[in-house]
Design a protein around this motif. Structure first.
Motif: not given
Length: 524
Positions: A344-361, A473-480
């Motif tokens: 859960v920490a990993w998934v939350a970190h990917i969403v918060i730090y990688l997928l959201i631009d700029p990162p929330l935290s 650029k579009y975070n394809v691997f992170q989204i997958a």
């Protein structure tokens, strides 16, 4: 400072030795009895490949620790006894590529060669296959490199007027830089989008090969890692839920064993029919489909046998065996809960730090930094754990999908029943994914791993390579990764807690394993 660096070198040596010993232990306990006291070259490749994959993952935390050893120095050369991380990364990548594309295929071709042939002929045949494969791959890489082996950097043309050196330093929103107010004086700050230009240059061939290998590994990592990040903890928890609740009586054991014996005899009849079809040359799609079905059904039968043995422990130490079984399932529950927290920490970190631009935290980056403030290597150890957890997730995902995909064959690994070709296949898969795990971790923990040799290697070159830059650029691997993790979670919630009911029984090859009074089919 020197003492810290020396301690880091000592820790690195100790970790390498422990990794090597652990891999030898895994090989000895997972290998098939038919491979005992033989197939020494494939075994060496397996141990060496596993060691390289694990060490490469742990090198990223070592890179961070190596940087911290010089954090108070004016320049890195002021430190003594620091690890030459850039040279080590280069060496690891070269070894990784040689193992995946040359050594492991050679070992697999040699191992699977005709046993009736001499050693020389088997080596010649394996070399022929490897050289042919290498030539085809080299031609494809050469063509791709000649056509699209360039990087496109987006740069901004900036200019500013000169001014006298100020006697005072005053900055504000109206004066963001030296030289007084006005757009001309601060054109480097207020440049518009029209000043952006594309700077194209050709990358080196080794960098291009590493980049393509990283892309291939990223595809596998997104699939296996996304599935594994969910199935690793949920599989342990579901195993606890489906555990045997109590010891059965002897009459119940005889009844269950009789049913398993009947199923085994049905499998024996089916395999004879499949062997006859194979000898007649009618190995069509239906035959291959039945062979694939056998692997699933046989694994289910093996699980049933194992569960029956757990529910009715025998021998003089039956009570001790049952107590260890209960403790084992409790350990799975605890590890599953801890793993679920990490996932859960990993998934939350990917969403918060990688997928959201700029990162929330910075999230986990901040956690590691605060742990380092408590003790120098505490944050680095936590960082190493999170990186290594991804490798475990990839292995778990490969094992899960290997039982369910029909378009790809994954060699399952079983305790005491894993042939060397299955070992070699999984080692190649892990090695290929390990490069992507390093790139993924260096990006996900970019704030914590800044100014490291790994971040320099996985910098803008990979993300600006022509043809594949849009994947990053579009975070394809992170989204997958996130999507597959979510689908796997839904699957486990809906179906993962149930025991699969056998439907049809086929088998392609086998031997017999004896339970008291009953003969069961067991795959070789």
């Amino acid at each position: 400072m020197g003492d810290f660096n020396l301690a880091l070198v000592i820790v690195a040596i100790i970790v390498c030795v422990l990794v090597f010993l652990c891999n030898v232990y895994l090989l000895v306990n997972y290998q098939h009895p038919d491979d005992a006291n033989q197939a020494y070259f494939p075994k060496f490749v397996v141990v060496f490949g596993l060691s390289i994959s694990i060490i490469s993952i742990l090198m990223l935390p070592a890179d961070v620790a190596n940087r911290q050893a010089c954090k108070h120095a004016i320049y890195n050369g002021a430190c003594n006894l620091t690890l030459p991380m850039k040279d080590l990364w280069l060496a690891v990548y070269i070894i990784d590529a040689v193992l995946v594309f040359f050594v492991i295929p050679f070992a697999m071709f040699y191992y699977e060669g005709d046993q009736d042939k001499s050693v020389g002929k088997r080596i010649k045949s394996a070399l022929l296959w490897v050289v042919t494969t290498a030539i085809v791959c080299a031609l494809l890489l050469g063509i791709l490199y000649g056509l699209v082996g360039k990087v496109d950097f987006t740069v901004r043309h900036l200019s500013s007027a000169t001014t006298n050196f100020p006697s005072t330093w005053e900055f504000s929103s109206s004066q963001p830089c030296i030289g007084g107010s006005g757009a001309r004086a601060c054109s480097a700050y207020t440049a518009n989008a029209s000043s952006e230009k594309t700077w194209t240059m050709r990358t080196t061939f080794p960098e291009y090969v590493v980049a393509l290998a990283t892309v291939v590994g990223s595809v596998l990592f997104s699939i296996f890692g996304g599935v594994g990040i969910a199935c690793l903890p949920l599989g342990l928890i579901s195993s606890f839920i489906r555990r045997p609740k109590s010891v059965i009586t002897r009459s119940q054991y005889i009844k269950e064993a009789t049913e398993l014996g009947k199923k085994a005899r049905e499998l024996k009849k089916a395999v004879d029919a499949l062997h006859q079809e194979e000898r007649s040359g009618s190995k069509g799609r239906k035959w291959r489909k039945n062979v694939k079905a056998v692997e699933k059904e046989l694994l289910q039968l093996e699980e049933d046998v194992k569960l029956l043995e757990e529910m009715y422990p025998q021998g003089e130490k039956a009570e001790t065996s049952w107590a260890l079984t209960v403790l084992g399932y409790l350990a799975k529950l605890v590890l599953g809960i801890l793993g679920l927290i990490v996932s859960v920490a990993w998934v939350a970190h990917i969403v918060i730090y990688l997928l959201i631009d700029p990162p929330l935290s910075p999230f986990l980056n901040e956690v590691f930094i605060k742990l380092d403030d408590i003790w120098g290597l505490l944050g680095t150890a936590a960082f190493a754990f999170f990186c290594f957890y991804l490798l475990l997730a990839v292995i778990a995902g490969a094992m899960m999908l290997g039982l369910r995909l029909v378009f790809i064959t994954i060699h399952p690994m079983k305790w005491g029943a894993t042939l060397m070709n299955s070992f070699l296949f999984n080692v190649a898969l892990i090695l290929l994914c390990s490069i992507s795990i390093i790139q993924f971790c260096s990006t996900a923990f970019g704030y914590y791993a800044q100014a490291t040799a790994a971040q320099e290697i996985f910098g803008h070159t990979l993300q600006s390579l022509r043809g594949i830059k849009y994947l990053y650029k579009y975070n394809v691997f992170q989204i997958a990764f996130i999507v597959l993790a979510g689908l796997t979670f839904v699957y486990y919630v809906a179906f993962g807690w149930r025991r699969k009911k056998p439907s049809v029984f086929f088998i392609c090859s086998g031997a017999y394993r004896l339970l008291p009074g009953f003969v069961l089919m067991w795959k070789v």
